[in-house]
Design a protein around this motif. Structure first.
Motif, PDB file in Angstrom:
ATOM      1  N   VAL A 128     -23.110  38.946 -40.670  1.00  0.00           N
ATOM      2  CA  VAL A 128     -23.831  39.266 -39.433  1.00  0.00           C
ATOM      3  C   VAL A 128     -25.285  39.613 -39.739  1.00  0.00           C
ATOM      4  CG1 VAL A 128     -23.980  40.909 -37.528  1.00  0.00           C
ATOM      5  CG2 VAL A 128     -21.775  39.946 -38.161  1.00  0.00           C
ATOM      6  N   VAL A 129     -25.493  40.414 -40.777  1.00  0.00           N
ATOM      7  CA  VAL A 129     -26.863  40.766 -41.160  1.00  0.00           C
ATOM      8  C   VAL A 129     -27.639  39.516 -41.574  1.00  0.00           C
ATOM      9  CG1 VAL A 129     -28.246  41.988 -42.885  1.00  0.00           C
ATOM     10  CG2 VAL A 129     -26.333  43.134 -41.775  1.00  0.00           C
ATOM     11  N   GLY A 130     -27.012  38.621 -42.307  1.00  0.00           N
ATOM     12  CA  GLY A 130     -27.673  37.378 -42.703  1.00  0.00           C
ATOM     13  C   GLY A 130     -28.053  36.517 -41.508  1.00  0.00           C
ATOM     14  N   VAL A 131     -27.158  36.424 -40.538  1.00  0.00           N
ATOM     15  CA  VAL A 131     -27.447  35.645 -39.331  1.00  0.00           C
ATOM     16  C   VAL A 131     -28.598  36.276 -38.554  1.00  0.00           C
ATOM     17  CG1 VAL A 131     -26.531  34.988 -37.071  1.00  0.00           C
ATOM     18  CG2 VAL A 131     -25.160  34.639 -39.121  1.00  0.00           C
ATOM     19  N   LEU A 132     -28.553  37.591 -38.390  1.00  0.00           N
ATOM     20  CA  LEU A 132     -29.623  38.273 -37.661  1.00  0.00           C
ATOM     21  C   LEU A 132     -30.958  38.151 -38.386  1.00  0.00           C
ATOM     22  CD1 LEU A 132     -27.785  41.470 -36.414  1.00  0.00           C
ATOM     23  CD2 LEU A 132     -28.412  39.441 -35.107  1.00  0.00           C
ATOM     24  N   LEU A 133     -30.935  38.227 -39.718  1.00  0.00           N
ATOM     25  CA  LEU A 133     -32.163  38.050 -40.487  1.00  0.00           C
ATOM     26  C   LEU A 133     -32.710  36.638 -40.309  1.00  0.00           C
ATOM     27  CD1 LEU A 133     -34.234  39.040 -42.574  1.00  0.00           C
ATOM     28  CD2 LEU A 133     -32.672  38.216 -44.337  1.00  0.00           C
ATOM     29  N   GLY A 134     -31.842  35.649 -40.347  1.00  0.00           N
ATOM     30  CA  GLY A 134     -32.272  34.272 -40.152  1.00  0.00           C
ATOM     31  C   GLY A 134     -32.856  34.044 -38.770  1.00  0.00           C
ATOM     32  N   LEU A 135     -32.223  34.603 -37.752  1.00  0.00           N
ATOM     33  CA  LEU A 135     -32.738  34.453 -36.393  1.00  0.00           C
ATOM     34  C   LEU A 135     -34.086  35.142 -36.224  1.00  0.00           C
ATOM     35  CD1 LEU A 135     -29.489  34.927 -34.290  1.00  0.00           C
ATOM     36  CD2 LEU A 135     -30.770  32.820 -34.654  1.00  0.00           C
ATOM     37  N   SER A 136     -34.209  36.325 -36.794  1.00  0.00           N
ATOM     38  CA  SER A 136     -35.475  37.034 -36.651  1.00  0.00           C
ATOM     39  C   SER A 136     -36.577  36.344 -37.454  1.00  0.00           C
ATOM     40  CB  SER A 136     -35.334  38.489 -37.081  1.00  0.00           C
ATOM     41  OG  SER A 136     -35.027  38.574 -38.450  1.00  0.00           O
ATOM     42  N   LEU A 137     -36.237  35.806 -38.616  1.00  0.00           N
ATOM     43  CA  LEU A 137     -37.224  35.092 -39.427  1.00  0.00           C
ATOM     44  C   LEU A 137     -37.671  33.813 -38.738  1.00  0.00           C
ATOM     45  CD1 LEU A 137     -38.765  34.997 -42.096  1.00  0.00           C
ATOM     46  CD2 LEU A 137     -36.825  33.782 -43.059  1.00  0.00           C
ATOM     47  N   ALA A 138     -36.729  33.128 -38.103  1.00  0.00           N
ATOM     48  CA  ALA A 138     -37.064  31.873 -37.423  1.00  0.00           C
ATOM     49  C   ALA A 138     -37.978  32.096 -36.227  1.00  0.00           C
ATOM     50  CB  ALA A 138     -35.791  31.177 -36.971  1.00  0.00           C
TER      51      ALA A 138
ATOM     52  N   LYS B  95     -18.129  40.399 -46.823  1.00  0.00           N
ATOM     53  CA  LYS B  95     -17.636  41.096 -45.648  1.00  0.00           C
ATOM     54  C   LYS B  95     -18.318  40.555 -44.411  1.00  0.00           C
ATOM     55  CE  LYS B  95     -15.173  43.954 -48.039  1.00  0.00           C
ATOM     56  NZ  LYS B  95     -13.796  43.704 -48.203  1.00  0.00           N
ATOM     57  N   VAL B  96     -17.712  40.763 -43.277  1.00  0.00           N
ATOM     58  CA  VAL B  96     -18.245  40.271 -42.014  1.00  0.00           C
ATOM     59  C   VAL B  96     -19.619  40.880 -41.747  1.00  0.00           C
ATOM     60  CG1 VAL B  96     -17.853  40.156 -39.530  1.00  0.00           C
ATOM     61  CG2 VAL B  96     -15.954  39.887 -41.095  1.00  0.00           C
ATOM     62  N   GLY B  97     -19.814  42.127 -42.098  1.00  0.00           N
ATOM     63  CA  GLY B  97     -21.098  42.795 -41.871  1.00  0.00           C
ATOM     64  C   GLY B  97     -22.237  42.093 -42.584  1.00  0.00           C
ATOM     65  N   GLY B  98     -22.007  41.642 -43.807  1.00  0.00           N
ATOM     66  CA  GLY B  98     -23.028  40.933 -44.553  1.00  0.00           C
ATOM     67  C   GLY B  98     -23.398  39.611 -43.909  1.00  0.00           C
TER      68      GLY B  98
END
Length: 69
Positions: free
Chosen positions: A29-39, A24-27
């Motif tokens: 988006v969460v993955g992208v936000l997690l990657g950005l915050s981790l980076a 789903k799109v929500g998953g």
């Protein structure tokens, strides 16, 4: 660290994951936000370095097995 072509490829992969898989799109988006915050933390660069060395090891092993050195 990431280049624009890599970002475009990852974005296209995310679109196909949403369109053709059961993601789903929500998953995404969460993955992208997690990657950005981790980076943006101090944990991101060591993870990226580890993944880079792992991918180089795999490529070298495959190339060695195929005799392309």
């Amino acid at each position: 660290m990431l280049t624009i072509p890599l970002v475009v490829i990852l974005a296209i992969a995310a679109v196909f994951m949403v369109k053709y898989a059961k993601h789903k799109v929500g998953g995404i988006v969460v993955g992208v936000l997690l990657g950005l915050s981790l980076a943006s933390t101090s944990v991101g660069p060591p993870i990226l370095s580890g993944l880079t060395s792992l991918s180089r090891t795999v490529v070298d092993a495959v190339s060695g097995a195929m005799g392309h050195r």
